[in-house]
Design a protein around this motif. Structure first.
Motif: not given
Length: 344
Positions: A13-19, A28-32, A37-40, A42-55
């Motif tokens: 699945e396409s996701r947005i990784g936050l490094f 705490a902000c990412v969790k909101k 989700k946290w990928s054990q 990849l060792k990275v937090w990631h969120i849904p790949d949406t237009t709003a999140n990309r912006a």
């Protein structure tokens, strides 16, 4: 390392990784963020790949056409040759990149004013992006198309969104006092106190050097602030004594407030954490930011009878209209109005 957002593949699945470097407040902000989700593996937090999140997170993604890359690089070189600040260069570059990515399948010279309107409606409004973000896009597009040749864009027809009439957030003097006295650490207390006592922006405080404090004239020299302007602000005798005590203890080398590495300015995110810790200590649940202290400084000056023209100079505003907004949050005159309810 600042936060970087990149497209990743996770379980097909396409996701947005936050490094970013480990930071409790950022986590705490990412969790909101919905769907974070946290990928054990990849060792990275990631969120849904949406237009709003990309912006929202300004995702680093290769979505430009080859022509788009050339135009973007040319625009960036132009901005730097005109001596725009690096923050403005980045803001305008990201804004133009967003627009050109949206029309990556269309030659840039074929873009029209109708395309700008479609982008506003189908991307900005549809994804509920802010008015300020839309204004950034407009500023970037107007400058870009006005400095390029052979386009079908009429610069004067690129309209701005209707300005929101948002009042600045202001704290009472008692609230400010409680926040400034919350820390026992003299460095933390001095930084917050200097922002309020001089009406500084966060970046202006962190750019200060010891030579900018003129104790003989009781002034602070703010160098190359927003709009590449220098200005001076009065230095409170109380702050001067606090600064002297701080200086004797910390002995900064280059910047007045340095981080763990000598000669490097204090990190702005760490300064925000200093404020959050103060708010927690005093039990203030308001979403206070460092800029609230600057707004409070201006409003309290106005309530003390300081002329708006002087406040404009102290804050470094280009237009008096920007400063006049503080007349709408000052309570000095409003408190003198008697409610008809009292006569019932």
């Amino acid at each position: 390392m600042p936060l970087e957002a990149k497209l990743i593949r996770h379980r097909g699945e396409s996701r947005i990784g936050l490094f970013f470097e480990k930071n409790a407040s950022l986590i705490a902000c990412v969790k909101k963020v919905e769907g974070s989700k946290w990928s054990q593996s990849l060792k990275v937090w990631h969120i849904p790949d949406t237009t709003a999140n990309r912006a929202r997170f300004k995702v680093i993604v290769n979505e430009l056409s080859p022509e788009g890359y050339i135009q973007l690089e040319q625009f960036q070189r132009y901005l730097r040759s005109k001596r725009y600040s690096e923050s403005t260069v980045k803001t305008y570059r990201d804004a133009l990149k967003s627009f050109l990515s949206y029309y990556r399948d269309k030659p840039v010279y074929e873009v029209t004013n109708d395309d700008v309107i479609i982008y506003n409606n189908e991307f900005i409004l549809k994804n509920k992006l802010s008015v300020s973000y839309q204004n950034q896009i407009v500023n970037a597009l107007k400058l870009y198309f006005s400095t390029q040749c052979g386009f079908k864009i009429n610069i004067n027809q690129i309209h701005r969104p209707k300005r929101e009439k948002v009042l600045p957030n202001v704290l009472s003097k008692e609230e400010v006092k409680n926040i400034l006295e919350a820390h026992s650490n003299i460095k933390h207390k001095t930084m917050l106190s200097l922002i309020y006592s001089c009406g500084l922006r966060c970046g202006e405080l962190l750019a200060l050097k010891p030579v900018h404090i003129d104790s003989n004239r009781n002034i602070v020299l703010i160098k190359n602030s927003k709009g590449k302007k220098d200005r001076i602000v009065p230095l409170s005798p109380k702050i001067l004594e606090m600064l002297r005590a701080y200086y004797r203890l910390y002995k900064p080398t280059i910047y007045l407030f340095e981080g763990q590495t000598a000669g490097r300015p204090y990190d702005d995110r760490s300064l925000q954490q200093v404020l959050k810790q103060a708010l927690k200590k005093v039990g203030n649940a308001k979403p206070v930011t460092l800029h609230w202290l600057r707004h409070s400084y201006a409003t309290h000056l106005l309530e003390n009878g300081t002329d708006l023209r002087y406040i404009q100079e102290l804050l470094g505003h280009n237009s008096s209209k920007t400063t006049e907004i503080y007349t709408h949050v000052s309570t000095k005159s409003i408190q003198q109005i008697k409610s008809p309810f009292d006569d019932l």
